[in-house]
Design a protein around this motif. Structure first.
Motif, short mmCIF file in Angstrom:
data_model
loop_
_atom_site.label_atom_id
_atom_site.label_comp_id
_atom_site.label_asym_id
_atom_site.label_seq_id
_atom_site.Cartn_x
_atom_site.Cartn_y
_atom_site.Cartn_z
N ASP A 14 0.82 -1.23 0.00
CA ASP A 14 0.00 0.00 0.00
C ASP A 14 0.85 1.27 0.00
O ASP A 14 0.52 2.24 0.68
N ASP A 15 1.90 1.29 -0.77
CA ASP A 15 2.72 2.50 -0.86
C ASP A 15 1.94 3.65 -1.49
O ASP A 15 2.17 4.82 -1.19
N VAL A 16 1.05 3.31 -2.40
CA VAL A 16 0.41 4.31 -3.24
C VAL A 16 -1.09 4.34 -2.94
O VAL A 16 -1.74 3.30 -2.89
N ALA A 17 -1.62 5.56 -2.77
CA ALA A 17 -3.06 5.70 -2.55
C ALA A 17 -3.77 6.20 -3.80
O ALA A 17 -4.96 5.93 -3.99
N SER A 18 -3.06 6.90 -4.64
CA SER A 18 -3.69 7.53 -5.80
C SER A 18 -4.20 6.48 -6.79
O SER A 18 -3.45 5.61 -7.25
N GLU A 19 -5.49 6.60 -7.12
CA GLU A 19 -6.08 5.66 -8.08
C GLU A 19 -5.38 5.77 -9.44
O GLU A 19 -5.16 4.78 -10.12
N ALA A 20 -5.05 7.00 -9.81
CA ALA A 20 -4.43 7.20 -11.12
C ALA A 20 -3.05 6.54 -11.17
O ALA A 20 -2.68 5.93 -12.18
N VAL A 21 -2.32 6.64 -10.08
CA VAL A 21 -0.98 6.03 -10.05
C VAL A 21 -1.10 4.51 -10.04
O VAL A 21 -0.36 3.81 -10.73
N LEU A 22 -2.03 4.01 -9.26
CA LEU A 22 -2.24 2.54 -9.26
C LEU A 22 -2.62 2.05 -10.65
O LEU A 22 -2.15 1.00 -11.09
N GLN A 23 -3.44 2.84 -11.32
CA GLN A 23 -3.81 2.47 -12.69
C GLN A 23 -2.58 2.49 -13.59
O GLN A 23 -2.42 1.65 -14.48
N GLY A 24 -1.68 3.43 -13.31
CA GLY A 24 -0.45 3.52 -14.10
C GLY A 24 0.41 2.27 -13.96
O GLY A 24 0.97 1.77 -14.94
N TRP A 25 0.50 1.76 -12.74
CA TRP A 25 1.26 0.52 -12.53
C TRP A 25 0.60 -0.64 -13.29
O TRP A 25 1.27 -1.45 -13.94
N SER A 26 -0.71 -0.70 -13.20
CA SER A 26 -1.43 -1.76 -13.90
C SER A 26 -1.19 -1.65 -15.41
O SER A 26 -0.98 -2.67 -16.09
N ASP A 27 -1.22 -0.43 -15.91
CA ASP A 27 -1.00 -0.25 -17.36
C ASP A 27 0.38 -0.73 -17.77
O ASP A 27 0.56 -1.32 -18.84
N LYS A 28 1.36 -0.46 -16.91
CA LYS A 28 2.73 -0.92 -17.22
C LYS A 28 2.78 -2.44 -17.31
O LYS A 28 3.33 -3.01 -18.25
N LEU A 29 2.19 -3.07 -16.29
CA LEU A 29 2.19 -4.55 -16.29
C LEU A 29 1.50 -5.08 -17.54
O LEU A 29 1.99 -6.01 -18.20
N LEU A 30 0.36 -4.49 -17.86
CA LEU A 30 -0.39 -4.95 -19.02
C LEU A 30 0.45 -4.81 -20.29
O LEU A 30 0.47 -5.71 -21.14
N SER A 31 1.17 -3.71 -20.39
CA SER A 31 1.99 -3.51 -21.59
C SER A 31 3.11 -4.55 -21.67
O SER A 31 3.46 -5.03 -22.74
N TRP A 32 3.66 -4.92 -20.51
CA TRP A 32 4.73 -5.93 -20.53
C TRP A 32 4.18 -7.29 -20.96
O TRP A 32 4.81 -8.03 -21.70
N PHE A 33 3.00 -7.64 -20.44
CA PHE A 33 2.37 -8.89 -20.87
C PHE A 33 2.13 -8.86 -22.39
O PHE A 33 2.44 -9.82 -23.10
N ARG A 34 1.56 -7.75 -22.85
CA ARG A 34 1.20 -7.69 -24.27
C ARG A 34 2.45 -7.71 -25.15
O ARG A 34 2.42 -8.28 -26.26
N ASP A 35 3.52 -7.09 -24.68
CA ASP A 35 4.79 -7.14 -25.44
C ASP A 35 5.20 -8.59 -25.67
O ASP A 35 5.62 -8.99 -26.76
N VAL A 36 5.12 -9.37 -24.61
CA VAL A 36 5.52 -10.78 -24.71
C VAL A 36 4.55 -11.53 -25.61
O VAL A 36 4.97 -12.30 -26.48
N GLU A 37 3.25 -11.31 -25.40
CA GLU A 37 2.25 -12.03 -26.19
C GLU A 37 2.44 -11.75 -27.68
O GLU A 37 2.28 -12.65 -28.51
N ARG A 38 2.80 -10.51 -27.99
CA ARG A 38 3.03 -10.14 -29.40
C ARG A 38 4.19 -10.92 -30.00
O ARG A 38 4.20 -11.23 -31.19
N ASP A 39 5.18 -11.20 -29.18
CA ASP A 39 6.39 -11.87 -29.69
C ASP A 39 6.22 -13.39 -29.81
O ASP A 39 7.11 -14.08 -30.31
N LEU A 40 5.12 -13.92 -29.30
CA LEU A 40 4.93 -15.37 -29.32
C LEU A 40 4.33 -15.81 -30.66
O LEU A 40 3.70 -15.02 -31.36
N PRO A 41 4.49 -17.08 -31.02
CA PRO A 41 3.86 -17.60 -32.23
C PRO A 41 2.34 -17.47 -32.14
O PRO A 41 1.79 -17.28 -31.05
N PRO A 42 1.64 -17.60 -33.26
CA PRO A 42 0.18 -17.47 -33.25
C PRO A 42 -0.48 -18.45 -32.28
O PRO A 42 0.08 -19.50 -31.96
#
Lengths: 518, 435
Positions: free
Chosen positions: B11-39
């Protein structure tokens, strides 16, 4: 090519093992001069690898002919009853003789079993049963300097032989701290009623330069494509001898089949091995009471209404009393196998094991895979101590073979009569040989048996042998989507003694007897 | 589920916007990997494909670096000491991915880090040579960089709480031109940005992971790439953990962690599952085995003090813990016995740590993507008990064992098959998501 083993240097207890139906362990306290005297007297009688290997070949040949296996096969061997003896030395007396290499090679050996006891899950509280201060041998005040392992195929011969040896030891100034007579039980079961010793690592190596004169007989056709490259017999993985005896190629940590060159080895270590002795009392009545209470708990849960006590106990062991593995026989004990015990060892966990036909003509059917622990639970004893082809918290499956040990234990005490329960003392004289006590026996015990999580997942402790040290131990029973966690604070295996020893080569025995006090 | 949680729900962060920012980062990392995988990948993320709450697959591994256990199996003091060093090159010669400009190119900045590569790092805190406490962390560096970028006050406050009140903001930021690989082959100048290898996280303290392999992005990528079924030259699927990691090049074969995680993920895929990392995505200390730790007062568990962890008791998720005398007890660390001998190194306790990640699997009916091998393993010439992963076409160097040289030197002690040139072109700067 597998190395030629120094079969006239290596003590027989390491390999192929005594395996005799009657054995006596004698723990001595001895200052250097006394210990040297004992070894001088016994040196010519020490039983070596070659003698034992030849004896067992004769025994097994007779057994095959008569189709009589197990301990009954010893009666088939012609000639006088055997009187075998092996010797192992503790850190204190080796240090007194100026032989430092074993203590340098293994810190746990140098520290001793009593110091390492709590790391093995033994109680820290001196008031608890099993605390090192209460041990019959191997506690802080009664550590043994010499361990004698005596064996015979006849009980009376063993006892007479042991009397002679013990008398000589006393005359030479040694003190007998404790001794136990062990005897294999009918059907090679341990006191809880399960067949023991079905799976052993198969040490690679030859007795002579002949290409097929293997110490451990091979049951598969010797070609490069079949299971012979990895297995001596179904389930018995070939392990390079350096994992057990100093001076030989070790097991590669990344490849089941490959050797890893042994580095420079001190001459006093060469052809020797570390011996772990644990005197483990088994409280059969407590075990039965606990598994009965587990049955009660399971009956109160959905999905387990029909489970029985034998089913629960088999889940804890991973095998049925006959030795049949749950991976092959998940629902009921099939009883004695129609052929050899090999079919009870023909399985893995991660991958299905294809059907084979042994050169003897015996067919063994395929075993399914069980990666998720649906047949053999992840907490089951045989899965905890030998995850076979599974990757673990220690690394890939090839790493698992580096935690294998050569088990040479034997039960002691009378068999438990289920109809007339008694409180007589009984248990296991656990003996194992390994290159490293710390990296093999201790890691196996501490990191796998005593862990609720390792080697695979948090499904609980090895309820048979493991203990987390303090607090309760638990395991999770699963039946499809249903699961029940059972917990107990009971210890039904209680350490009552033991010791860490080094089992030297004949050359080192000679060097020890001639050493001056340092 | 509408967004990813911070590691261990911290619970370091209280700001909803900042928490959303962390989530967005994670999502982008997952999607980066998914894009690189075979169909038809068997890898997914819980935002694009939500699952109802359910049991997780726990994948454990040991916290102490397996490479040192392999290289120094018997001499435990040497092993323990070697594993605690702060280095500028790890055992395999690897350096942190930060660079300084030299002439027309870039040279590694030789920043310090701990040579502990099992996603678990520790620091033995000593005063006048006497151990005060031992601190363990498995916090991913990306999260702390995210804090620096979004909640700098929280960053500074946490450093001051966790390490020292003396920490100043400028200590945590690069004060000179230091570069790393940026987007599109450009170099990104980090002057004024967060320095994850600052003194309070390396030579003078520990907050989060520092070894260049110890990143959350690496973990997300490893799990993703392990979802591809691999075949050998004969078309047979690979099932062995080492064969898989050498073939797919998704980590380091010498670790306890990478081959085990990859092997378990691949086994799930082979049994017709699609796989993801469960929320909150992170690398965690699960527990420490204190059975052999004997403390005055007899209660070693009171010396093991999780500092940052999840409140969810059913799934242990410890990010930071310390082993220290209980407050007010008057005991000292010199009173502690570990396995029958005095406590001298944090390594003695690191060998007792179990780490975990939590995965989720869901049944899948489509065939899993499969591929052939892109890599293979060679023996490290000086220490053949160790492997290096190279291109499939590379020639393995001859083995010339010299364990003393491998153990004794500090820094780059083991030659690897594929070297890295000293001066690097801008577009060749290594990506920070390497394993």
């Amino acid at each position: 090519m597998e190395p030629v083993l120094a079969a006239d240097e290596i003590q027989a207890g390491i390999a192929p093992g005594f395996r005799l139906p009657f054995q006596k362990l004698v723990a001595l306290r001895a200052e250097l001069e006394s210990a040297q005297g004992v070894l001088r007297v016994l040196q010519p009688r020490i039983t070596l690898m070659r003698e034992a290997a030849e004896y067992h070949r004769r025994r097994i040949a007779s057994a095959k002919e008569a189709r009589t296996f197990g301990m009954e096969s010893f009666a088939l061997v012609r000639g006088p009853h055997v009187r075998w003896v092996n010797i192992a030395l503790g850190a204190r007396v080796l240090d007194a003789a100026g032989i430092q290499a074993p203590a340098v090679a293994d810190r746990s050996f140098a520290l001793g079993l009593a110091a390492r006891s709590t790391s093995l899950g033994d109680p820290q509280d001196p008031g608890e049963p099993g605390h090192r201060n209460t041990w019959k041998v191997g506690g802080p005040e009664n550590t043994a300097d010499v361990l004698l392992v005596l064996g015979s195929d006849d009980r009376d011969v063993l006892l007479q032989f042991a009397d002679e040896v013990e008398r000589e030891c006393l005359q030479l100034g040694a003190t007998i701290i404790h001794s136990d007579v062990g005897a294999r039980l009918r059907g090679d079961k341990e006191h809880f009623g399960f067949r023991d010793g079905i799976s052993q690592p198969a040490m690679r190596g030859r007795l002579t330069p002949a290409p097929d004169d293997f110490l451990v007989p091979r049951k598969f056709a010797q070609d490069d494509t079949g299971p012979a490259a990895e297995l001596a017999a179904p389930g018995d993985v070939l392990v390079w001898p350096g994992e057990f005896i100093f001076g030989y190629p070790r097991q590669d940590p990344h490849d089941f089949r490959a050797p890893l060159a042994e580095g420079a080895v001190d001459e006093s270590l060469r052809n020797g091995s570390f011996l772990v002795f644990r005197r483990l009392a088994q409280d059969v009545a407590a075990f039965r009471a606990a598994t009965s209470s587990f049955v009660g708990a399971l009956h109160r849960a959905s999905g387990f209404e029909d489970v029985s006590q034998p089913w629960v106990e088999a889940q804890l062991v991973g095998r049925w009393p006959s030795g049949a593995p749950l991976v092959r026989n998940p629902t009921a004990d099939p009883g004695e196998p129609p052929g050899t015990l090999d079919r009870f060892n023909h399985f893995a966990f991660s991958q299905a094991t294809p059907a084979v036909t042994l050169p003897s003509g015996e067919p063994i059917s395929e075993a399914p895979s069980d990666g998720q622990g649906e047949r053999c639970p992840r907490h089951a004893h045989i899965r905890k101590v030998n995850p076979r082809d599974l990757g673990t918290n220690q690394g890939p499956a090839s790493q698992t073979q580096r935690l294998r040990i050569l088990r040479r234990g034997i039960p002691y005490g009378p068999p438990f009569d289920e109809d007339i329960p008694d409180s007589a003392e009984r248990g296991l004289l656990f003996v194992s040989f390994q290159r490293s006590i710390r990296n093999q026996f201790e890691l196996l015990t501490r990191d796998w048996m005593n862990s609720e999580t390792n080697p695979e997942s948090p499904d609980g402790h090895d309820m048979i042998v493991g203990h987390p040290g303090s607090g309760d131990k638990f395991c999770i029973f699963r039946n499809g989507a249903d699961e029940v966690r059972v917990t107990t604070s009971e210890r039904w295996i209680i350490p009552t003694g033991g010791g860490y020893f080094f089992c030297p080569s004949m050359i080192t025995v000679g060097r020890f007897t001639e050493a001056m006090r340092t | 589920m509408t967004r990813f949680s911070p590691p261990a729900h911290i619970d370091d962060v209280a700001s909803e916007a900042v928490l959303q920012g962390w989530s967005d980062k994670l999502l982008s990392w997952f999607r980066d990997v998914e894009r690189d995988l075979p169909p038809s990948p068997r890898y997914f993320n819980l935002l694009d494909r939500p699952l109802p709450a359910g049991p997780a697959h726990t994948i454990p591994w040991n916290g102490f670096p397996r490479k040192f256990a392999l290289l120094i199996p018997d001499d435990v003091d040497r092993r323990w000491e070697r594993a605690e060093g702060v280095v500028t090159r790890d055992l395999f010669g690897r350096q942190a991915g930060f660079f300084v400009r030299v002439g027309g190119g870039f040279e590694n900045a030789a920043l310090p880090f701990r040579d502990q590569d099992e996603y678990c790092e520790w620091r033995t805190v000593r005063r006048d040579g006497v151990i005060e406490r031992i601190v363990f962390s498995c916090e991913n560096p990306e999260y702390w960089e995210f804090l620096a970028d979004n909640e700098p006050d929280v960053l500074l406050r946490r450093y001051q709480e966790l390490v020292s009140p003396q920490v100043q903001m400028q200590d945590l930021l690069f004060q000179a031109d230091v570069f790393r690989a940026g987007p599109n082959g450009t170099a990104e100048n980090l002057r004024g940005r967060y320095n994850p290898l600052n003194r309070w996280n390396t030579v003078d303290g520990i907050v989060h992971l520092t070894h260049p392999a110890n990143s959350l992005q690496a973990e997300i990528r490893l799990a993703g790439e392990a979802t591809v079924v691999r075949h050998d030259g004969s078309g047979n699927p690979l099932t062995d953990d080492v064969s898989l990691i050498c073939c797919a090049r998704y980590g380091d074969a010498n670790r306890s962690s990478d081959p085990t995680i990859g092997g378990r993920v691949n086994a799930l895929v082979r049994s017709n599952a699609a796989v993801t990392l469960d929320d909150p995505v992170g690398l965690y200390i699960r527990n420490i085995d204190l059975s052999g730790v004997e403390t005055p007062g007899g209660n070693a568990s009171s010396w093991w003090q999780p500092i940052r962890e999840s409140a969810v008791a059913t799934r242990p998720m410890i990010l930071r813990a310390q082993f220290a005398p209980p407050a007010g007890s008057g005991f000292s660390m010199s009173d502690v016995q570990v396995g029958g001998e005095s406590l001298r190194f944090g390594s003695q306790l690191a060998e007792l740590l179990t780490m975990v990640i939590y995965g989720r699997g869901v049944d899948e009916s489509t065939p899993a993507p499969s591929d052939t091998c892109s890599g293979k393993c060679c023996r490290v010439p000086q220490a053949p008990e160790l492997l290096s992963i190279v291109n499939l076409s590379a020639t393995c160097p001859p083995v010339e064992p010299d364990p003393e040289a491998a153990i004794a030197a500090t820094g780059a002690v083991v030659a690897v098959a594929e070297g890295v040139p000293r001066i690097i072109e801008e577009n060749a700067l290594p990506k920070p998501t390497r394993y």
